[in-house]
Design an enzyme around this catalytic site. Structure first.
Site, PDB file in Angstrom:
ATOM      1  N   GLU A  50      25.710  62.705 118.658  1.00 37.35           N
ATOM      2  CA  GLU A  50      24.330  62.111 118.718  1.00 37.35           C
ATOM      3  C   GLU A  50      23.528  63.551 118.594  1.00 37.35           C
ATOM      4  O   GLU A  50      23.823  64.604 118.722  1.00 37.35           O
ATOM      5  CB  GLU A  50      23.895  61.167 119.522  1.00 37.35           C
ATOM      6  N   ASP A  92      14.702  64.100 124.989  1.00 37.48           N
ATOM      7  CA  ASP A  92      14.692  64.050 123.670  1.00 37.48           C
ATOM      8  C   ASP A  92      13.679  65.014 122.482  1.00 37.48           C
ATOM      9  O   ASP A  92      13.098  64.319 121.696  1.00 37.48           O
ATOM     10  CB  ASP A  92      14.873  62.698 123.186  1.00 37.48           C
TER      11      ASP A  92
END
Ligand code: FUB
Length: 325
Positions: free
Chosen positions: A222, A13
């Site tokens: 997301e 991420d």
């Protein structure tokens, strides 16, 4: 060519920024987790985060691990699962925005402050008022000087539990031809510690201006990220269960954003998540995959490659399984 950035540890991420002429990366710190893997994301049990930086060119420069910058043991309201963070600089202070479940297992967004981009960061005593869900991106808009925070994610990210910024009695995930659930965008307060307004939905629309359908494999799931290119706002995101990184373009930080195409085809591992930055006149995609861990979706490795545009500002699609591994 692609480069694994930090083979010494599992991190994922990535949110990257250039601070003081140097690239800093704010990744999740993946953790071994046995016997749990589900759609709620219980396998992502991150407890702390480290800041990385790169000497010069991201494709070749030395990567430095600055050590632990935040530990959930030091966050007064912490429950579990420190997911995707991002960092912004204002007036010489660095603000780390982090999603973390509280003691009731509800995702909230916290802020932690440091004097240096590598931390250590000191968390505020409470989460941001009115915050929910996860996956943070902060845009410092050079047009109006404001800071905009993007957040939200489906399934384990809990976005389906909210409508109009209020918690629902029962979660509701749209299906079929219903409009897909949007990410959120909110302007930050001048002190960077609260929302300055109610979060607004970030609509990704088709060429006719209609929101993408819930069953469209290119819809938002997301991992929001926003960058600017030639004065346009590029909103990019993960499609989750269809495993793509896609993008859409708009004229202001809130959108709507018109769908454009795929940035990255599927990588090894369930999740795909990224950021896009310019450094020294070139553009880079930072992301992750699970190839080094043999496909364990909760043990991911950071990667970087160059990203290019055509003469109309369209991003050339990158092969997720492509060269350089
Ligand atoms: O790292 C935990 C979650 O996995 C992130 O929040 C999502 O974007 C996915 O990468």
């Amino acid at each position: 060519m692609k480069r694994y950035l930090f083979p010494d540890d599992y991190m994922a991420d990535p949110s990257a920024h250039v601070f003081n002429g140097r690239i800093y990366i704010y990744p999740s710190h993946d953790w071994e987790c046995e016997n749990v893997e589900n759609d709620n994301g219980d396998q992502y049990v991150m407890k702390d985060m480290h800041v990385l930086s790169i000497d010069g060119d991201p494709m070749t420069g030395k990567v430095t691990d600055h050590g632990k910058a935040l530990d959930i043991a030091d966050v007064p309201w912490a429950g579990r699962q420190l997911w995707d963070c991002d960092c912004a600089e204002k007036d010489g202070k660095y603000y780390l925005y982090f999603p973390l479940k509280d003691k009731n297992d509800i995702f909230r967004i916290g802020v932690a402050v440091a004097d240096r981009p590598e931390g250590p960061f000191v968390a505020e005593p409470d989460p941001i008022r009115g915050s929910y869900s996860m996956d943070i991106c902060v845009l410092h808009d050079d047009t109006d000087g404001e800071y905009y925070l993007y957040f939200g994610g489906l399934w384990g990210g809990q976005l389906q539990r909210y409508r109009d910024n209020k918690a629902l009695e029962a979660a509701y995930l749209p299906e079929g031809a219903e409009p897909s659930l949007p990410s959120r965008c909110v302007r930050l307060s001048k002190d960077m510690l609260q929302f300055a307004e109610e979060p607004r939905p970030v609509q990704v629309v088709d060429a006719e201006g209609k929101p993408l359908r819930a069953d469209d494999p290119h819809r938002f799931f997301e991992a929001s990220w926003v960058h600017k290119y030639n004065g346009k706002y590029y909103f990019s995101y993960s499609t989750g269960d269809s495993h793509l990184l896609c993008y859409a373009v708009g004229d202001n930080p809130y959108g709507p954003f018109t769908y454009q195409g795929v940035i990255l085809t599927p990588v090894t591992g369930w999740t795909t998540h990224h950021c896009i930055i310019e450094y020294d006149g070139k553009w880079y995609l930072f992301h992750h995959d699970s190839k080094p861990s043999g496909g364990k979706s909760w043990l991911r490795s950071l990667k970087v490659c160059e990203l290019t545009y055509d003469e109309n500002g369209h991003i050339h699609t990158i092969d997720g399984e492509g060269n350089g591994e």
